[in-house]
Design an enzyme around this catalytic site. Structure first.
Site, PDB file in Angstrom:
ATOM      1  N   SER A  10       2.247  -0.734  -2.842  1.00  0.00           N
ATOM      2  CA  SER A  10       2.937  -1.362  -1.720  1.00  0.00           C
ATOM      3  C   SER A  10       4.448  -1.515  -1.834  1.00  0.00           C
ATOM      4  O   SER A  10       5.090  -1.890  -0.846  1.00  0.00           O
ATOM      5  CB  SER A  10       2.336  -2.731  -1.434  1.00  0.00           C
ATOM      6  OG  SER A  10       1.152  -2.567  -0.704  1.00  0.00           O
ATOM      7  N   LYS A  62       9.704 -10.824   0.890  1.00  0.00           N
ATOM      8  CA  LYS A  62       8.439 -10.489   1.552  1.00  0.00           C
ATOM      9  C   LYS A  62       7.706 -11.798   1.864  1.00  0.00           C
ATOM     10  O   LYS A  62       7.743 -12.735   1.046  1.00  0.00           O
ATOM     11  CB  LYS A  62       7.604  -9.600   0.611  1.00  0.00           C
ATOM     12  CG  LYS A  62       6.292  -9.079   1.199  1.00  0.00           C
ATOM     13  CD  LYS A  62       5.593  -8.127   0.229  1.00  0.00           C
ATOM     14  CE  LYS A  62       4.289  -7.583   0.772  1.00  0.00           C
ATOM     15  NZ  LYS A  62       3.631  -6.631  -0.157  1.00  0.00           N
ATOM     16  N   SER A  83       2.110  -2.083   1.771  1.00  0.00           N
ATOM     17  CA  SER A  83       2.190  -3.252   2.617  1.00  0.00           C
ATOM     18  C   SER A  83       3.583  -3.860   2.746  1.00  0.00           C
ATOM     19  O   SER A  83       3.833  -4.646   3.656  1.00  0.00           O
ATOM     20  CB  SER A  83       1.242  -4.319   2.095  1.00  0.00           C
ATOM     21  OG  SER A  83       1.687  -4.807   0.835  1.00  0.00           O
TER      22      SER A  83
HETATM   23  N1  GLN Z   1      -2.432   0.207   0.358  1.00  0.00           N
HETATM   24  C1  GLN Z   1      -3.154  -0.419  -0.704  1.00  0.00           C
HETATM   25  C2  GLN Z   1      -4.173  -1.363  -0.118  1.00  0.00           C
HETATM   26  O1  GLN Z   1      -4.296  -1.352   1.041  1.00  0.00           O
HETATM   27  C3  GLN Z   1      -2.206  -1.118  -1.625  1.00  0.00           C
HETATM   28  C4  GLN Z   1      -1.678  -2.377  -1.085  1.00  0.00           C
HETATM   29  C5  GLN Z   1      -0.748  -3.087  -2.005  1.00  0.00           C
HETATM   30  O2  GLN Z   1      -0.222  -2.491  -2.949  1.00  0.00           O
HETATM   31  N2  GLN Z   1      -0.586  -4.379  -1.769  1.00  0.00           N
HETATM   32  O3  GLN Z   1      -4.817  -2.096  -0.779  1.00  0.00           O
END
Ligand code: GLN
Length: 486
Positions: free
Chosen positions: A177, A78, A153
């Site tokens: 995410s 990532k 994400s």
């Molecule tokens: N979707 C969540 C957010 O927008 C979690 C994101 C993540 O786990 N990095 O913060």
């Protein structure tokens, strides 16, 4: 059998038996990336030259019979993990062109284990999002349906694995995410216990919640990659000094007598009916495997989304203050003075979701509101953690859906942050309590994958992986590949 649908163990066997070389295997994946990445937008950087030189080095080790279980296996990282000499953007204009002078611990460890680096994957900007639509470099497409989001994400990593452009990829999980995109793309993903994997060199979003993990086709493949990633690192002050079990050997643990808790709160209003039915069918499968099913409750869990959206932005506003246009990252043209430099660099460098988080975070931390929001949220966080502790005094593992429904259309929720935030309703609790959790595929709704979530007590990764593996021994959802990428 085609190379890209083999398990990591099968690939390792093929490499040691000289059925194919790491260079051949790597070239196979590079060709697949060249054919499909244009449409998927899953890789931000493809490191073809580096991959082939890593592969050559792996082949030399394999020729001397000095390879390990991962020597010569291509993977993707990532784009939140710093990579020495290779651009790391966190999918933000702020870090476009940024080249870190060192490798993140996760990258360093997986490289030392012999993996080959194919490239860096697209993501939501600074990991803020649930659909990959906040990336400065454009949305990632879901390989099951290009009009749908892959989740976020870690949507790039999810799409790469789902389309078999890489056998596995790293991800990070602050509020879901790893698990939510794994669910939306039909792959397996594990978020380890907070402190299990070093955060050194992983660009910080919300430090008390961020945790690195792995995304792959199966729990077995996740186990193989988690082993070298996990373990103490003095460079991360929250890293836990605790021995790393043999996750691959642990997969064989029996499920007979295992107590699985069904969280009442996860099956309430908001869960799409067909998705719920797939999860129910998985519960029946576990019953057949000898597990005992018990209903449990975590009454404070419905407060996890509002709690997270105070704590995470608060930490983000502090972490992101380092991007000031001075030391690194984007700098505006012709600043008038220092204040103008700060304002315009940050104003032009960050996207709107990141700005929304910074503003919320600054607000909840400000003098008049700290007690009412931030302190209150921390108290609720403790209540949620206690709820989980009580649940784990009754059961070994908790089971529920990963997301309320299958992948949604690109553009569908992007203008409505609250609806988007609610997509993480089932995943955020584990982050607030620092618990390990996984998502594995458990069926399809309208030809789109559905994910099953497993949550365990702290440091129960070995058991979680075994519980997932047991299910994958009697089902084949994890081995299905979208027709266009078969
Ligand atoms: N979707 C969540 C957010 O927008 C979690 C994101 C993540 O786990 N990095 O913060």
């Amino acid at each position: 059998m085609t190379l890209h649908t083999r398990s990591l163990a099968a690939l390792a066997l093929g490499l040691t038996a000289r059925e194919f070389s790491s260079v051949e295997l790597t070239q196979h994946f590079l060709d697949r990336i060249a054919a499909s990445n244009g449409a998927l937008n899953a890789f931000l950087t493809v490191t073809a030259e580096r991959a082939l030189s890593d592969a050559k080095r792996a082949d030399a080790l394999l020729a001397k019979n000095q390879g390990g279980a991962l020597t010569g296996i291509p993977i993707a990282h990532k784009d939140i993990f710093c990579t020495d000499g290779i651009q790391t953007t966190c999918a933000s204009k702020m870090l476009k062109g940024f080249v870190a002078p060192y490798d993140a611990a996760v990258v360093e460890r997986l490289t030392a284990a012999g993996t080959v680096l194919l490239g860096k994957t697209n993501m939501d900007e600074f990991a803020m999002g649930s659909s990959n639509e906040t990336s400065h470099f454009g949305p990632v497409k879901n390989p099951w349906d290009l009009a749908k989001v892959p989740g976020g994400s870690s949507g790039g990593s999810a799409a790469v694995v789902a389309a078999r452009l890489a056998p596995a990829a790293t991800g990070t999980d602050t509020g879901g995410s790893i698990r939510q995109p794994a669910a939306l793309t039909g792959i397996s993903g594990i978020k380890p216990t907070y402190g299990r994997v070093s955060r050194y060199g992983m660009i910080a979003f919300a430090s008390s919640l961020d945790q690195a993990g792995i995304m792959a086709a199966s729990a077995e493949d996740c186990a193989a990659l988690l082993a070298p990633m996990a373990g103490f690192d003095a460079r991360d002050s929250t890293s836990v000094e605790r021995a790393v079990p043999d996750y691959v050997a642990g997969l064989q643990q029996s499920l007979k007598g295992l107590k699985i808790g069904i969280l009442k709160e996860f099956f309430a209003e908001g869960l799409e009916a067909h998705t719920g039915a797939r999860v129910q069918a998985a519960i029946e499968e576990y019953r057949r495997l000898g597990a005992e099913i018990v209903e449990v409750s975590c009454p404070n869990l419905p407060l996890s989304v509002p709690t997270y959206y105070v704590v995470a932005p608060a930490e983000a506003s502090s972490n992101l203050s380092r991007f000031d246009g001075v030391r690194f990252g984007y700098r505006c043209e012709n600043p008038r003075d220092l204040l103008d430099l700060y304002k315009r660099s940050r104003g032009e460098g960050f996207g709107s979701e990141v700005k929304r988080r910074i503003m919320t975070g600054t607000y909840v931390l400000s003098a008049g509101y700290y007690d009412a929001y931030y302190l209150k949220a921390q108290k609720v966080r403790s209540l949620i953690t206690d709820d989980f502790k009580r649940a784990f005094s009754q059961v070994d593992v908790l089971l529920g859906p990963t997301a309320p429904g299958p992948a949604f259309a690109i553009g569908d929720k992007v203008d409505d942050p609250v609806t988007m935030y609610l997509n993480d309703i089932y995943t955020i609790g584990a982050n607030l309590a620092g618990l390990p959790a996984m998502s594995i595929p458990c069926g399809f709704v309208n030809e789109l994958p559905v994910g099953l979530q497993l949550i365990g007590p702290h440091f129960s990764e070995s058991q979680l992986l075994a519980v997932a593996h047991g299910y994958q021994q009697v089902t084949d959802f994890h081995s299905r590949v979208p027709a266009a990428y078969a």
